[in-house]
Design a protein around this motif. Structure first.
Motif, PDB file in Angstrom:
ATOM      1  N   UNK A   1      -4.359  20.579  11.310  1.00 28.09           N
ATOM      2  CA  UNK A   1      -3.601  20.950  12.707  1.00 28.09           C
ATOM      3  C   UNK A   1      -2.378  20.768  13.153  1.00 28.09           C
ATOM      4  N   UNK A   2      -2.259  20.249  12.093  1.00 26.90           N
ATOM      5  CA  UNK A   2      -0.549  20.335  12.371  1.00 26.90           C
ATOM      6  C   UNK A   2      -0.480  18.829  12.975  1.00 26.90           C
ATOM      7  N   UNK A   3      -1.072  17.896  13.405  1.00 20.58           N
ATOM      8  CA  UNK A   3      -0.927  16.900  14.142  1.00 20.58           C
ATOM      9  C   UNK A   3      -0.931  15.417  12.993  1.00 20.58           C
ATOM     10  N   UNK A   4      -0.966  15.217  11.320  1.00 23.23           N
ATOM     11  CA  UNK A   4      -0.704  13.728  11.469  1.00 23.23           C
ATOM     12  C   UNK A   4       1.068  14.336  10.110  1.00 23.23           C
ATOM     13  N   UNK A   5       1.014  13.364  10.050  1.00 24.32           N
ATOM     14  CA  UNK A   5       3.033  13.235  10.195  1.00 24.32           C
ATOM     15  C   UNK A   5       2.681  11.479   9.399  1.00 24.32           C
ATOM     16  N   UNK A   6       4.081  11.722   8.403  1.00 23.01           N
ATOM     17  CA  UNK A   6       4.002  10.180   7.806  1.00 23.01           C
ATOM     18  C   UNK A   6       5.344   9.895   8.529  1.00 23.01           C
ATOM     19  N   UNK A   7       5.040   8.869   9.039  1.00 19.07           N
ATOM     20  CA  UNK A   7       6.037   8.099   9.107  1.00 19.07           C
ATOM     21  C   UNK A   7       6.539   6.849   7.773  1.00 19.07           C
ATOM     22  N   UNK A   8       8.392   7.698   7.594  1.00 18.00           N
ATOM     23  CA  UNK A   8       8.794   7.285   6.456  1.00 18.00           C
ATOM     24  C   UNK A   8       9.408   5.543   6.810  1.00 18.00           C
ATOM     25  N   UNK A   9       9.379   4.440   5.894  1.00 14.75           N
ATOM     26  CA  UNK A   9      10.547   3.921   6.437  1.00 14.75           C
ATOM     27  C   UNK A   9      10.690   2.927   5.181  1.00 14.75           C
ATOM     28  N   UNK A  10      11.762   2.311   4.911  1.00 18.49           N
ATOM     29  CA  UNK A  10      12.958   1.568   3.461  1.00 18.49           C
ATOM     30  C   UNK A  10      11.914   0.724   3.595  1.00 18.49           C
ATOM     31  N   UNK A  11      10.856   0.903   2.196  1.00 19.46           N
ATOM     32  CA  UNK A  11      10.305  -0.006   1.514  1.00 19.46           C
ATOM     33  C   UNK A  11      10.258  -0.439   0.163  1.00 19.46           C
ATOM     34  N   UNK A  12      10.146  -1.760  -0.326  1.00 19.36           N
ATOM     35  CA  UNK A  12       9.953  -2.020  -1.678  1.00 19.36           C
ATOM     36  C   UNK A  12       8.699  -1.395  -2.835  1.00 19.36           C
ATOM     37  N   UNK A  13       8.916   0.077  -3.029  1.00 19.28           N
ATOM     38  CA  UNK A  13       7.169   0.255  -4.009  1.00 19.28           C
ATOM     39  C   UNK A  13       7.683  -0.268  -4.671  1.00 19.28           C
ATOM     40  N   UNK A  14       8.192  -1.393  -5.246  1.00 21.22           N
ATOM     41  CA  UNK A  14       7.538  -1.468  -6.820  1.00 21.22           C
ATOM     42  C   UNK A  14       6.198  -3.319  -5.694  1.00 21.22           C
ATOM     43  N   UNK A  15       6.555  -3.256  -4.648  1.00 28.06           N
ATOM     44  CA  UNK A  15       5.672  -4.485  -4.026  1.00 28.06           C
ATOM     45  C   UNK A  15       4.510  -4.580  -2.968  1.00 28.06           C
ATOM     46  N   UNK A  16       5.346  -2.778  -3.091  1.00 27.92           N
ATOM     47  CA  UNK A  16       3.636  -2.198  -2.154  1.00 27.92           C
ATOM     48  C   UNK A  16       2.772  -1.471  -3.497  1.00 27.92           C
ATOM     49  N   UNK A  17       3.080  -0.860  -4.296  1.00 32.43           N
ATOM     50  CA  UNK A  17       2.072  -0.959  -5.711  1.00 32.43           C
ATOM     51  C   UNK A  17       1.000  -2.520  -5.615  1.00 32.43           C
ATOM     52  N   UNK A  18       2.195  -2.910  -6.638  1.00 31.92           N
ATOM     53  CA  UNK A  18       2.152  -4.473  -6.852  1.00 31.92           C
ATOM     54  C   UNK A  18       0.780  -4.929  -5.679  1.00 31.92           C
ATOM     55  N   UNK A  19       0.873  -5.502  -4.771  1.00 34.01           N
ATOM     56  CA  UNK A  19       0.202  -6.089  -3.555  1.00 34.01           C
ATOM     57  C   UNK A  19      -1.206  -5.412  -3.760  1.00 34.01           C
ATOM     58  N   UNK A  20      -1.039  -3.767  -3.476  1.00 32.07           N
ATOM     59  CA  UNK A  20      -2.572  -2.762  -3.268  1.00 32.07           C
ATOM     60  C   UNK A  20      -3.191  -3.176  -4.108  1.00 32.07           C
ATOM     61  N   UNK A  21      -2.855  -3.200  -6.178  1.00 28.50           N
ATOM     62  CA  UNK A  21      -3.510  -2.793  -7.009  1.00 28.50           C
ATOM     63  C   UNK A  21      -4.342  -4.636  -6.759  1.00 28.50           C
ATOM     64  N   UNK A  22      -3.092  -5.524  -6.730  1.00 20.08           N
ATOM     65  CA  UNK A  22      -3.951  -7.117  -7.247  1.00 20.08           C
ATOM     66  C   UNK A  22      -5.115  -6.688  -6.029  1.00 20.08           C
ATOM     67  N   UNK A  23      -4.860  -6.529  -4.804  1.00 16.44           N
ATOM     68  CA  UNK A  23      -5.951  -6.540  -3.836  1.00 16.44           C
ATOM     69  C   UNK A  23      -7.177  -6.058  -3.773  1.00 16.44           C
ATOM     70  N   UNK A  24      -6.996  -5.317  -5.248  1.00 13.95           N
ATOM     71  CA  UNK A  24      -8.764  -4.528  -5.167  1.00 13.95           C
ATOM     72  C   UNK A  24      -8.581  -5.064  -6.926  1.00 13.95           C
ATOM     73  N   UNK A  25      -8.158  -6.536  -7.760  1.00 14.97           N
ATOM     74  CA  UNK A  25      -8.577  -7.098  -8.579  1.00 14.97           C
ATOM     75  C   UNK A  25     -10.619  -7.477  -9.117  1.00 14.97           C
ATOM     76  N   UNK A  26     -10.593  -8.321  -7.186  1.00 19.72           N
ATOM     77  CA  UNK A  26     -12.527  -8.745  -7.106  1.00 19.72           C
ATOM     78  C   UNK A  26     -13.083  -7.933  -7.268  1.00 19.72           C
ATOM     79  N   UNK A  27     -12.722  -6.525  -6.850  1.00 26.62           N
ATOM     80  CA  UNK A  27     -14.008  -5.602  -6.827  1.00 26.62           C
ATOM     81  C   UNK A  27     -13.824  -5.396  -8.567  1.00 26.62           C
ATOM     82  N   UNK A  28     -12.572  -5.124  -9.111  1.00 21.39           N
ATOM     83  CA  UNK A  28     -13.098  -4.616 -10.523  1.00 21.39           C
ATOM     84  C   UNK A  28     -13.095  -5.586 -10.971  1.00 21.39           C
ATOM     85  N   UNK A  29     -12.999  -6.679 -11.069  1.00 21.17           N
ATOM     86  CA  UNK A  29     -13.839  -7.621 -12.154  1.00 21.17           C
ATOM     87  C   UNK A  29     -15.572  -7.573 -11.261  1.00 21.17           C
TER      88      UNK A  29
END
Length: 602
Positions: free
Chosen positions: A415-443
């Motif tokens: 419908x065109x009502x879904x948008x991205x709200x961009x911010x200046x982020x440290x992409x390394x920190x974001x990807x790393x924290x998200x990955x490590x947050x699921x380590x328990x489920x992986x193990x």
């Protein structure tokens, strides 16, 4: 011809006019073919300055005459009355002049006039004697323009004038001849151009794909172009002078078409104007052709028939295109109808999803409350393993919530009502924290999780919430389709202008023919790939849309039995905003629970 006669009249009139001007100015009297001898006589001792000027004037005027032979003599005015001097002068003149060759004597003053009149009439008397007194100089010069023959008063043309006249006439004849030759050359050039134009017209008529032919008043063929001859297979047939009825005897296989020609010819003659219509013909290859036919009857001034021109254009492809257009228009109409129906379905799913999520959230809150009561002893478990059953209910509720959320988000995107709200982020920190947050489920599923990066910090413009959701979805899929003992690698690579994020597993892989459809709506690699984790087919489609909102791309590399690798590429760009660079310390556990609801153990 009329133009040529007018031209000749003009040339003749011009010649007469020029001859008239010539004779008016140059005709003269001629004694013979010799020049005229004119004696100019004066007395020098008594001539004053005025008379000298007058003498020189008349002398120069006579010398200008082209047919005069001027002789000048001077007398001593002091001795003209001396008989001895007179006899001596007379004897001298007799030796010099012959009265037959002397045509005029001009005395410049009265002394010379009286002297000639007294002593010279005996041998010069036949030549006219004129006294020049200054006033009659012009008259004398004008008279000298003509030649006076003494024996006969005749008007003759001098030899020089005859030569000039001959040259003039010859010149005029040459001019006339050149004009006639030029006219002939122009006529030849015009005839050549007409022949060339005729040839060009013939070539154009023969080159055109339209059938063109001409018939006389009786319907007999005069000419037909190559397309017409080829269509009726008349290349080797002498068709000129034959009517359509006569062609029937030669080309009986075109019987129906020729009969149609005859009927439409009658309609055109009967209409007495241009007849136009569509006609179908079967060509010699047996293919049905549709022609737009125009027949133009031509009449004489008295209204009688003269000839007929026929033009036929093959519009078979146009008719086919028109039919295809009708089908295309119908398909467009059906497509619009399908879009409208799909829109209604989408709206229905959105409404139903919203309606389902409200009671589902209440149910999840109730499960949390029951778990709290069990933990603090408010609810006593009498051996029914109530907590385990609550976890089962909670797991399936989260799965249902994940599906509902995905449906709602897909609906918003459509419908065109879904948008991205961009911010200046440290992409390394974001990807790393998200990955490590699921380590328990992986193990808990017996899978090793490894994160690696070639850069410690890289700031880019992205939507943190959507990036967490993207990573959780890809990690959930990697866990779902990787058996126990496998491995999932998350790598981040800095390419200066872009960031590469790779999620690679050692799972069951995706067949080559299914690797494109997995990013399509409701697309799945195979229902038999892993029956224990059969999904809705929305997740990867939603991931692709969320990445494209951030101007990125996603692709997959996979082989059956060797695992899969999903590669995300995001552009390195910074937006102008206030505030510090955003880092995440902890990923939303509720979001993790929803995305990994399929993997929760009971």
């Amino acid at each position: 011809m009329g133009d040529k006669r007018d031209l000749c009249k003009k040339i003749f009139t011009l010649i007469i006019l020029l001859l008239g001007i010539f004779f008016y100015n140059d005709i003269c009297f001629s004694a013979d073919e010799e020049k005229r001898q004119v004696l100019l006589i004066g007395s020098y001792s008594s001539i004053n300055e005025a008379k000298k000027e007058n003498f020189q004037e008349i002398k120069s005027q006579i010398e200008k005459n082209h047919n005069c032979y001027l002789v000048t003599e001077y007398l001593d005015s002091n001795k003209i009355n001396d008989n001895k001097y007179a006899e001596q002068v007379i004897e001298d003149y007799k030796k010099k002049y012959n009265e037959d060759n002397l045509y005029l004597i001009v005395a410049h003053d009265s002394n010379s006039f009286n002297f000639i009149n007294k002593y010279g009439l005996e041998f010069l008397g036949k030549a006219p004697l004129i006294l020049s007194n200054g006033a009659n100089n012009q008259a004398i010069c004008k008279m000298l323009k003509n030649t006076y023959r003494k024996e006969r008063n005749l008007f003759l043309i001098p030899k020089k004038h005859i030569l000039n006249l001959a040259i003039f006439v010859v010149s005029m004849l040459i001019i006339i001849i050149l004009m006639l030759l030029n006219n002939i050359e122009k006529r030849k050039t015009t005839e050549k151009l007409l022949r060339e134009n005729e040839d060009q017209i013939k070539n154009i008529i023969n080159a055109t794909p339209d059938i063109i032919c001409f018939k006389d008043k009786n319907g007999k063929y005069i000419k037909a172009n190559e397309a017409h001859r080829k269509f009726l297979n008349l290349e080797n047939v002498d068709y000129i002078g034959k009517s359509d009825e006569e062609l029937l005897k030669i080309k009986s296989n075109f019987k129906e078409d020729i009969y149609r020609f005859i009927e439409t010819d009658k309609k055109a003659w009967g209409k007495k104007g241009v007849w136009r219509g569509e006609e179908k013909f079967i060509d010699r290859d047996g293919i049905c052709k549709v022609f737009d036919v125009i027949k133009v009857p031509i009449y004489n001034e008295d209204g009688s028939r003269k000839a007929m021109g026929v033009i036929g254009r093959d519009i078979t492809e146009r008719k086919i295109n028109e039919e295809l257009k009708k089908e295309a228009d119908e398909n467009v109409r059906l497509l619009e109808k399908a879009k409208e129906s799909d829109k209604l379905k989408t709206e229905f799913f959105a409404n139903v999803s919203h309606e389902l999520r409200t009671p589902l959230n209440i149910m999840l809150s109730s499960f949390q409350l029951i778990e709290l009561y069990i933990d603090n002893g408010s609810i006593v478990d009498n051996g029914v393993d109530l907590k385990t059953r609550i976890k089962v209910l909670k797991k399936n509720s989260l799965r249902l919530l994940k599906l509902i959320n995905n449906i709602i988000d897909i609906t918003k995107i459509d419908s065109g009502f879904y948008e991205a709200y961009l911010k200046n982020c440290n992409i390394v920190n974001l990807v790393e924290e998200t990955t490590l947050s699921v380590a328990e489920y992986m193990e808990s599923n017996g899978i090793d999780l490894v994160f690696d990066t070639d850069v410690e910090e890289r700031v880019i413009a992205c939507d943190p919430e959507k990036m967490e959701r993207i990573m959780l979805n890809l990690l959930s899929n990697a866990t779902k389709f990787t058996p126990s003992g496998g491995r999932v690698d998350v790598n981040l690579l800095d390419k200066k202008n872009s960031i590469i994020i790779s999620v690679k597993d050692t799972g069951i892989g995706i067949p080559k023919d299914k690797q494109q459809i997995i990013f399509e709506r409701f697309g799945q690699a195979s229902k038999d790939t892993n029956a224990n984790y059969e999904g809705s087919g929305i997740g990867l489609s939603l991931v692709k849309s969320l990445i494209e909102m951030q101007h990125g791309t996603i692709k997959v590399k996979s082989e059956c039995g060797s695992g899969s690798e999903f590669i995300i590429e995001l552009p390195c760009r910074i937006i102008n905003e206030q505030g510090n660079i955003e880092n995440i310390d902890e990923v939303d556990k509720e979001m993790i629970g929803v995305e990994f609801s399929d993997l929760l153990t009971t």
